[in-house]
Design a protein around this motif. Structure first.
Motif, PDB file in Angstrom:
ATOM      1  N   VAL A 244     -40.084-112.340 -80.333  1.00  0.00           N
ATOM      2  CA  VAL A 244     -39.663-113.617 -80.927  1.00  0.00           C
ATOM      3  C   VAL A 244     -38.270-113.501 -81.535  1.00  0.00           C
ATOM      4  N   VAL A 245     -37.972-112.355 -82.120  1.00  0.00           N
ATOM      5  CA  VAL A 245     -36.647-112.123 -82.704  1.00  0.00           C
ATOM      6  C   VAL A 245     -35.601-112.052 -81.599  1.00  0.00           C
ATOM      7  N   ARG A 270     -29.536-117.349 -90.947  1.00  0.00           N
ATOM      8  CA  ARG A 270     -30.522-117.180 -92.022  1.00  0.00           C
ATOM      9  C   ARG A 270     -31.665-118.173 -91.875  1.00  0.00           C
ATOM     10  N   GLU A 271     -31.336-119.427 -91.595  1.00  0.00           N
ATOM     11  CA  GLU A 271     -32.379-120.447 -91.497  1.00  0.00           C
ATOM     12  C   GLU A 271     -33.282-120.212 -90.296  1.00  0.00           C
ATOM     13  N   ARG A 272     -32.785-119.543 -89.269  1.00  0.00           N
ATOM     14  CA  ARG A 272     -33.596-119.291 -88.068  1.00  0.00           C
ATOM     15  C   ARG A 272     -34.427-118.026 -88.175  1.00  0.00           C
ATOM     16  N   PHE A 273     -33.931-117.005 -88.861  1.00  0.00           N
ATOM     17  CA  PHE A 273     -34.556-115.689 -88.805  1.00  0.00           C
ATOM     18  C   PHE A 273     -35.386-115.326 -90.038  1.00  0.00           C
ATOM     19  N   TYR A 301     -29.875-113.495 -98.636  1.00  0.00           N
ATOM     20  CA  TYR A 301     -29.207-113.169 -97.367  1.00  0.00           C
ATOM     21  C   TYR A 301     -30.198-112.798 -96.271  1.00  0.00           C
ATOM     22  N   CYS A 302     -31.488-112.799 -96.613  1.00  0.00           N
ATOM     23  CA  CYS A 302     -32.507-112.424 -95.629  1.00  0.00           C
ATOM     24  C   CYS A 302     -32.377-113.272 -94.366  1.00  0.00           C
ATOM     25  N   GLY A 303     -32.416-112.623 -93.238  1.00  0.00           N
ATOM     26  CA  GLY A 303     -32.337-113.300 -91.950  1.00  0.00           C
ATOM     27  C   GLY A 303     -30.941-113.395 -91.364  1.00  0.00           C
ATOM     28  N   GLU A 304     -29.912-113.039 -92.152  1.00  0.00           N
ATOM     29  CA  GLU A 304     -28.557-113.164 -91.606  1.00  0.00           C
ATOM     30  C   GLU A 304     -28.328-112.095 -90.539  1.00  0.00           C
ATOM     31  N   VAL A 305     -27.929-112.565 -89.358  1.00  0.00           N
ATOM     32  CA  VAL A 305     -27.645-111.677 -88.230  1.00  0.00           C
ATOM     33  C   VAL A 305     -26.145-111.441 -88.166  1.00  0.00           C
ATOM     34  N   ALA A 306     -25.778-110.194 -87.883  1.00  0.00           N
ATOM     35  CA  ALA A 306     -24.368-109.844 -87.796  1.00  0.00           C
ATOM     36  C   ALA A 306     -24.158-108.865 -86.645  1.00  0.00           C
TER      37      ALA A 306
END
Length: 341
Positions: A244-245, A270-273, A301-306
């Motif tokens: 799913v990720v 963030r809103e997606r993950f 910051y949870c969920g922020e993809v970088a």
């Protein structure tokens, strides 16, 4: 950006499949050279006619590279012949005087050589229908710097003209050297998409694939860029990352407008993950090209993809989801997706 494909008399059987694949990727242009010394005059008119016809069948407009050697290949009245078979523009490579170029321009719209001509050389053609198209460089280490291409764009803008340049293919490469046909030397071994992206980033309007074939994967990636304005970043998933990720990474996003020096931060991640099944443990090494996500211990910051742009130290609040297998580029506000296989 307009995309173009190339075909040559010596690779005539590849023309149809290449043009079809290019058109499916959103290409509207085709390029051929009609002055290659190795080509034989025997059957050259018929081969050129077939090549232009194949391009037209795929909806592509043909630019033909010409020099005084074109008359050897095609015989008398070569410019009238090219117009008669449907060539849209003649690119003037070398060997013609200004009056000779003007006489060709009276028959066909022209493109001039962006790699060798300067503003003073272009002035006699200021009132004509003109484009500038760079050379490609078949021999390793002979290509231009990207900064030289950027300079040509600045010159072209003085006249209101478009600039075209070439990228190297990653499938069949044209002989006799087979070392690719890019304009920019550093592009010779880069994936086609990222060659194109860097050219567009410095203002190139028309990107031609110089070699006579690309892989299906590269046409697909170029198609996403041309048709959808999305850069697809390919990579490999880390072990154990939830499907799913991985699927969520393929949703288009973009770098934040306040772009970080050390990483690309996906603006809406963030809103997606935050509610997805993220890895339980962070702290893995973060080399350049790592795809990472902030864990619950990172608070808001949870969920922020970088995507890391350089090697960064491990952080227990950050888990690595995978690693890119393509070069990184200065994406700005370009829409992107991440595909981890």
């Amino acid at each position: 950006m307009r995309l173009g494909a190339s075909a040559y008399l010596a690779h005539a059987p590849l023309a149809g499949p290449t043009f079809e694949a290019a058109a499916a990727a959103g290409a509207t242009l085709a390029f051929t050279s009609l002055h290659i010394p190795e080509d034989s005059p025997s059957g050259a008119r018929a081969a050129a006619t077939a090549l232009v016809s194949a391009a037209a069948s795929s909806g592509l407009s043909v630019v033909a590279d010409v020099s005084p050697n074109t008359a050897r290949l095609l015989g008398d009245s070569p410019w009238d012949f090219l117009r008669s078979i449907g060539v849209a523009r003649a690119r003037i490579d070398f060997g013609f005087s200004v009056p000779e170029i003007l006489s060709i321009a009276a028959v066909l719209p022209i493109a001039l050589n962006a790699s060798t001509l300067r503003a003073a050389d272009l002035a006699p053609f200021a009132d004509l229908d003109v484009e500038l198209i760079h050379n490609f460089y078949p021999r390793e280490w002979t290509g231009l710097a990207l900064s030289s291409v950027a300079s040509s764009v600045a010159v072209a803008r003085q006249f209101g003209w478009r600039v075209g340049a070439f990228i190297a293919g990653d499938s069949v490469r044209r002989g006799p050297l087979g070392e690719g046909l890019p304009t920019v030397e550093e592009h010779r071994t880069m994936p086609p998409l990222f060659q194109a992206f860097e050219l567009v980033d410095v203002g190139v309007a028309d990107v031609y694939v110089g070699d006579p074939a690309l892989t299906d994967h590269s046409w697909e990636r170029l198609g996403s860029f041309v048709r959808d304005d999305v850069v697809v970043l390919d990579g490999v998933a880390a072990p154990g990352v939830h499907p799913v990720v991985i699927e969520a990474l393929a949703v288009p996003d973009r770098n934040r407008p306040d772009a970080a020096e050390a990483m690309i931060r996906l603006e809406h991640s963030r809103e997606r993950f935050a509610g997805l099944p993220l890895p339980a443990v962070g702290g893995q090494p973060r080399p350049a090209g790592a795809v990472t996500v902030q864990l619950t211990s990172a608070g808001r910051y949870c969920g922020e993809v970088a995507i890391t742009l350089r090697d960064l130290p491990a952080d227990d609040r950050v888990a690595v989801l995978g690693a890119l297998t393509v070069p990184l580029a200065a994406l700005g506000d370009q829409s992107l997706t991440i595909v981890l296989g």
